[in-house]
Design a protein around this motif. Structure first.
Motif, mmCIF file in Angstrom:
data_model
loop_
_atom_site.group_PDB
_atom_site.id
_atom_site.type_symbol
_atom_site.label_atom_id
_atom_site.label_comp_id
_atom_site.label_asym_id
_atom_site.label_seq_id
_atom_site.Cartn_x
_atom_site.Cartn_y
_atom_site.Cartn_z
ATOM 1 N N LEU A 76 15.932 0.548 -13.704
ATOM 2 C CA LEU A 76 14.478 0.658 -13.649
ATOM 3 C C LEU A 76 14.095 1.439 -12.400
ATOM 4 C CD1 LEU A 76 11.827 -1.887 -14.640
ATOM 5 C CD2 LEU A 76 11.595 -0.760 -12.421
ATOM 6 N N VAL A 77 13.257 2.444 -12.572
ATOM 7 C CA VAL A 77 12.830 3.318 -11.467
ATOM 8 C C VAL A 77 11.343 3.094 -11.216
ATOM 9 C CG1 VAL A 77 12.632 5.705 -10.673
ATOM 10 C CG2 VAL A 77 14.578 5.024 -12.103
ATOM 11 N N TYR A 78 10.985 2.934 -9.941
ATOM 12 C CA TYR A 78 9.591 2.658 -9.585
ATOM 13 C C TYR A 78 9.119 3.679 -8.565
ATOM 14 C CZ TYR A 78 5.431 0.042 -8.108
ATOM 15 O OH TYR A 78 4.139 -0.346 -7.822
ATOM 16 N N ILE A 79 7.904 4.193 -8.770
ATOM 17 C CA ILE A 79 7.293 5.127 -7.834
ATOM 18 C C ILE A 79 6.267 4.379 -6.997
ATOM 19 C CG2 ILE A 79 5.689 5.921 -9.652
ATOM 20 C CD1 ILE A 79 7.004 8.039 -6.690
ATOM 21 N N SER A 80 6.425 4.438 -5.681
ATOM 22 C CA SER A 80 5.555 3.713 -4.773
ATOM 23 C C SER A 80 4.989 4.681 -3.726
ATOM 24 C CB SER A 80 6.329 2.563 -4.128
ATOM 25 O OG SER A 80 5.468 1.687 -3.436
ATOM 26 N N ILE A 81 4.459 4.153 -2.635
ATOM 27 C CA ILE A 81 3.703 4.950 -1.661
ATOM 28 C C ILE A 81 4.276 4.767 -0.263
ATOM 29 C CG2 ILE A 81 1.415 5.429 -0.707
ATOM 30 C CD1 ILE A 81 0.238 4.014 -3.171
ATOM 31 N N VAL A 82 4.431 5.853 0.455
ATOM 32 C CA VAL A 82 4.902 5.803 1.841
ATOM 33 C C VAL A 82 3.917 5.003 2.701
ATOM 34 C CG1 VAL A 82 5.322 7.195 3.913
ATOM 35 C CG2 VAL A 82 6.192 7.964 1.690
ATOM 36 N N GLY A 83 4.452 4.113 3.527
ATOM 37 C CA GLY A 83 3.642 3.422 4.517
ATOM 38 C C GLY A 83 2.928 2.175 4.052
ATOM 39 N N ILE A 84 3.219 1.676 2.860
ATOM 40 C CA ILE A 84 2.421 0.561 2.339
ATOM 41 C C ILE A 84 2.598 -0.726 3.137
ATOM 42 C CG2 ILE A 84 2.206 1.429 -0.009
ATOM 43 C CD1 ILE A 84 4.505 -0.361 -0.816
ATOM 44 N N ASP A 85 3.637 -0.794 3.976
ATOM 45 C CA ASP A 85 3.832 -1.994 4.788
ATOM 46 C C ASP A 85 2.787 -2.119 5.894
ATOM 47 O OD1 ASP A 85 6.703 -2.676 3.746
ATOM 48 O OD2 ASP A 85 6.794 -0.574 4.348
ATOM 49 N N ASP A 86 2.138 -1.008 6.249
ATOM 50 C CA ASP A 86 1.312 -0.963 7.457
ATOM 51 C C ASP A 86 -0.187 -0.878 7.205
ATOM 52 O OD1 ASP A 86 3.554 -0.918 9.280
ATOM 53 O OD2 ASP A 86 3.915 1.128 8.595
ATOM 54 N N PRO A 143 -3.781 -2.532 5.284
ATOM 55 C CA PRO A 143 -4.345 -3.750 4.693
ATOM 56 C C PRO A 143 -5.089 -3.523 3.380
ATOM 57 C CG PRO A 143 -5.793 -2.971 6.432
ATOM 58 C CD PRO A 143 -4.615 -2.030 6.405
ATOM 59 N N PHE A 144 -4.875 -2.380 2.744
ATOM 60 C CA PHE A 144 -5.553 -2.114 1.485
ATOM 61 C C PHE A 144 -4.994 -3.004 0.372
ATOM 62 C CE2 PHE A 144 -5.893 2.469 3.115
ATOM 63 C CZ PHE A 144 -7.086 2.187 3.765
ATOM 64 N N ALA A 145 -5.882 -3.481 -0.493
ATOM 65 C CA ALA A 145 -5.447 -4.331 -1.598
ATOM 66 C C ALA A 145 -4.453 -3.594 -2.494
ATOM 67 C CB ALA A 145 -6.650 -4.806 -2.397
ATOM 68 N N TYR A 146 -4.710 -2.316 -2.757
ATOM 69 C CA TYR A 146 -3.818 -1.558 -3.638
ATOM 70 C C TYR A 146 -2.429 -1.432 -3.021
ATOM 71 C CZ TYR A 146 -2.082 2.189 -6.657
ATOM 72 O OH TYR A 146 -1.328 2.928 -7.529
ATOM 73 N N TYR A 147 -2.371 -1.197 -1.709
ATOM 74 C CA TYR A 147 -1.076 -1.066 -1.045
ATOM 75 C C TYR A 147 -0.331 -2.406 -1.051
ATOM 76 C CZ TYR A 147 -1.902 3.667 0.761
ATOM 77 O OH TYR A 147 -2.104 5.015 0.875
ATOM 78 N N ARG A 148 -1.050 -3.498 -0.826
ATOM 79 C CA ARG A 148 -0.413 -4.814 -0.877
ATOM 80 C C ARG A 148 0.165 -5.076 -2.267
ATOM 81 N NH1 ARG A 148 -4.952 -6.551 2.360
ATOM 82 N NH2 ARG A 148 -5.975 -7.345 0.484
ATOM 83 N N THR A 149 -0.562 -4.633 -3.289
ATOM 84 C CA THR A 149 -0.075 -4.815 -4.656
ATOM 85 C C THR A 149 1.177 -3.987 -4.912
ATOM 86 O OG1 THR A 149 -2.303 -5.300 -5.454
ATOM 87 C CG2 THR A 149 -0.690 -4.586 -7.094
ATOM 88 N N LYS A 150 1.188 -2.733 -4.457
ATOM 89 C CA LYS A 150 2.374 -1.892 -4.629
ATOM 90 C C LYS A 150 3.589 -2.535 -3.945
ATOM 91 C CE LYS A 150 2.418 1.886 -6.176
ATOM 92 N NZ LYS A 150 2.645 2.406 -7.554
ATOM 93 N N LYS A 151 3.370 -3.084 -2.760
ATOM 94 C CA LYS A 151 4.456 -3.757 -2.045
ATOM 95 C C LYS A 151 4.936 -4.981 -2.839
ATOM 96 C CE LYS A 151 7.098 -4.899 1.474
ATOM 97 N NZ LYS A 151 8.337 -4.155 1.765
ATOM 98 N N ALA A 152 3.994 -5.741 -3.395
ATOM 99 C CA ALA A 152 4.369 -6.916 -4.183
ATOM 100 C C ALA A 152 5.191 -6.520 -5.403
ATOM 101 C CB ALA A 152 3.114 -7.679 -4.610
ATOM 102 N N VAL A 153 4.835 -5.414 -6.057
ATOM 103 C CA VAL A 153 5.603 -4.950 -7.217
ATOM 104 C C VAL A 153 7.000 -4.514 -6.783
ATOM 105 C CG1 VAL A 153 5.739 -3.216 -9.045
ATOM 106 C CG2 VAL A 153 3.553 -4.331 -8.548
#
Length: 251
Positions: free
Chosen positions: A90-100, A102-112
């Protein structure tokens, strides 16, 4: 003969480019969509249609997003179906820097990302910087304003969809590798510079007005935590993206 590749979100901006690239490489691609007539009809929230779409799939590339609202339950449903089907990658595309941020979308990407890593399914996660298309959409949304408003002191490293699709295609052809090196665009520019390029390409003479925005998120942006300077591997620069969109030669 290799097993088919299932692309969730295959009718979206990245999904369309990736699907075309994979088919150009001679791969059989299944496109998962909620809309009938666009491929394999399925619903990532209810699970309807997933078993049929995943049957015999060699790789799943998860590009689908609800912009964070329901991405976590959608991922859980997909992972459960992928386990039933015995999907080997399974391959997932995410976003650079999501650990840093506080955006809800970034938190969700990290959770996925974490759900996938803990799922027991062999996986690869690629983080990319902001897409050219996203930057262009943000600028276009201000087309009726007398000025172009941009955050002061913020830089971006936008990457082209063809570059992301090329990297994902290479990942699909390899073995699961967990978190792989980030993918960034070939140049880092201030948002002010990018806005002026956009205005010039679209024939607008509006001024650009930088605003210093408060808060933890914009401080992190000013510190460049969303950038990948050591992985500036993309090839398409923003000027080329604008030239393709407007028909004007790049400067």
């Amino acid at each position: 003969m290799t097993n088919p590749i299932l692309v969730t979100g295959g009718t979206g901006h990245l999904g369309r480019v990736l699907t075309a690239r994979l088919r150009d490489e001679g791969r059989e691609v299944r496109v998962l969509s909620r809309r009938p007539g666009t491929g394999y009809t399925g619903d990532l929230l209810t699970g309807a249609g997933l078993d049929a779409a995943l049957d015999g799939a060699g790789v799943v590339v998860h590009c689908a997003s609800t912009l964070g609202k329901k991405d976590v339950p959608a991922a859980r449903t997909l992972l459960a179906a992928a386990r039933r089907a015995g999907v080997p990658h399974l391959v997932y595309i995410s976003i650079v820097g999501i650990d840093d941020f506080p955006f809800a979308y970034y938190r969700t990407k990290k959770a996925v990302e974490e759900l996938i890593a803990e799922s027991g399914i062999p996986y690869t996660t690629l983080r990319a910087t902001q897409f050219h298309d996203l930057v262009g959409t943000v600028f276009s949304a201000q087309r009726w304003l007398p000025v172009m408003l941009v955050p002061a002191g913020m830089r971006l490293q936008p990457v082209g969809l063809p570059d992301v699709a090329a990297r994902l295609t290479a990942i699909v052809q390899g073995e699961p590798a967990g978190r792989v090196p980030d993918l960034g665009g070939p140049e880092i520019k201030t948002v002010t510079e990018l806005a002026r390029m956009y205005l010039a390409a679209t024939g607008s003479r509006r001024p650009v007005l930088p605003l210093r925005l408060p808060g933890k998120a914009f401080r992190a942006f000013r510190e460049g935590r969303h950038l990948a300077p050591d992985h500036a591997d993309g090839r398409m620069i923003f000027a080329e993206f604008l030239a393709e969109r407007t028909g004007h030669a790049k400067s």
